[in-house]
Enzyme design. Structure first.
Site, PDB file in Angstrom:
ATOM      1  CB  CYS A 116       2.854   4.356   5.600  1.00  0.00           C
ATOM      2  SG  CYS A 116       3.018   2.769   6.450  1.00  0.00           S
ATOM      3  CG  HIS A 124       5.421   0.412   2.399  1.00  0.00           C
ATOM      4  ND1 HIS A 124       4.850   1.616   2.092  1.00  0.00           N
ATOM      5  CD2 HIS A 124       4.817  -0.012   3.529  1.00  0.00           C
ATOM      6  CE1 HIS A 124       3.946   1.924   3.005  1.00  0.00           C
ATOM      7  NE2 HIS A 124       3.891   0.953   3.888  1.00  0.00           N
ATOM      8  CG  HIS A 130      -0.402   0.346   2.512  1.00  0.00           C
ATOM      9  ND1 HIS A 130      -1.164   0.669   3.607  1.00  0.00           N
ATOM     10  CD2 HIS A 130       0.883   0.426   2.926  1.00  0.00           C
ATOM     11  CE1 HIS A 130      -0.374   0.924   4.631  1.00  0.00           C
ATOM     12  NE2 HIS A 130       0.863   0.789   4.254  1.00  0.00           N
ATOM     13  CD  GLU A 152      -0.168  -0.752   8.467  1.00  0.00           C
ATOM     14  OE1 GLU A 152      -1.007  -0.539   7.580  1.00  0.00           O
ATOM     15  OE2 GLU A 152       0.354   0.155   9.148  1.00  0.00           O
ATOM     16  CG  HIS A 186       2.452  -3.124   6.160  1.00  0.00           C
ATOM     17  ND1 HIS A 186       3.319  -2.735   7.161  1.00  0.00           N
ATOM     18  CD2 HIS A 186       2.112  -1.993   5.504  1.00  0.00           C
ATOM     19  CE1 HIS A 186       3.496  -1.427   7.102  1.00  0.00           C
ATOM     20  NE2 HIS A 186       2.782  -0.939   6.098  1.00  0.00           N
ATOM     21  CG  HIS A 188       0.997 -12.414  -2.720  1.00  0.00           C
ATOM     22  ND1 HIS A 188       0.664 -13.094  -1.576  1.00  0.00           N
ATOM     23  CD2 HIS A 188       2.322 -12.620  -2.909  1.00  0.00           C
ATOM     24  CE1 HIS A 188       1.738 -13.704  -1.097  1.00  0.00           C
ATOM     25  NE2 HIS A 188       2.759 -13.427  -1.883  1.00  0.00           N
TER      26      HIS A 188
HETATM   27 NI    NI Z   1       2.563   0.980   5.477  1.00  0.00          NI
END
Ligand code: NI
Length: 135
Positions: free
Chosen positions: A34, A40, A15, A125, A42, A81
């Site tokens: 973020c 990137h 995200h 997360e 999680h 994914h």
């Molecule tokens: Ni993030």
């Protein structure tokens, strides 16, 4: 006699937290790392908690095999994914924060769980950061 039954779920997803109407600097200031422009990932972990009366005939609240399947079909397969911003229409105009993802998991499962049972989602997360809905 009410009992809470919990099933754990998991998905890996990418995200980016940003508002396109803000500058990169402003996004960075509000969303921190973020907001990195190239996305990137999680390793999301979540708990689905269903609370209801124990059926006196079967001794169970909800069939855990059924709950496992609901989680797979409605949450894990659609999100695993994926790039949440790009691949998931729910997040086309909603920032895929942990808060919004948690609400979306709840929304996707609420209609699948018998209405007399309570539903609660906890989404992690990172091992140290998690959110819950309803609060
Ligand atoms: Ni993030």
């Amino acid at each position: 006699m009410k009992v809470a039954v919990i099933r754990k779920g998991h998905f890996n997803a990418a995200h980016r937290l940003f508002r396109p109407d803000w500058s990169d600097e402003m996004n960075r200031e509000v969303f921190g790392i973020c907001s990195h422009p190239n996305y990137h990932g999680h390793n999301y972990e979540f708990d689905v908690r269903v609370t209801g009366e124990v059926n006196p005939e079967t001794g169970i609240v909800i069939d855990l095999k059924k709950l496992k399947e609901l989680i797979e079909v409605h949450v894990e397969l659609p999100f695993d994914h994926k790039n949440l911003n790009v691949d998931c229409p729910e997040f086309a105009d909603r920032i895929p924060t942990a808060e919004n993802i948690c609400i979306e998991i709840y929304r996707r499962l609420r209609g699948e769980i018998p209405p007399e049972m309570d539903l609660h989602i906890r989404l992690s997360e990172t091992p140290r950061n998690f959110v819950e809905f309803p609060a």
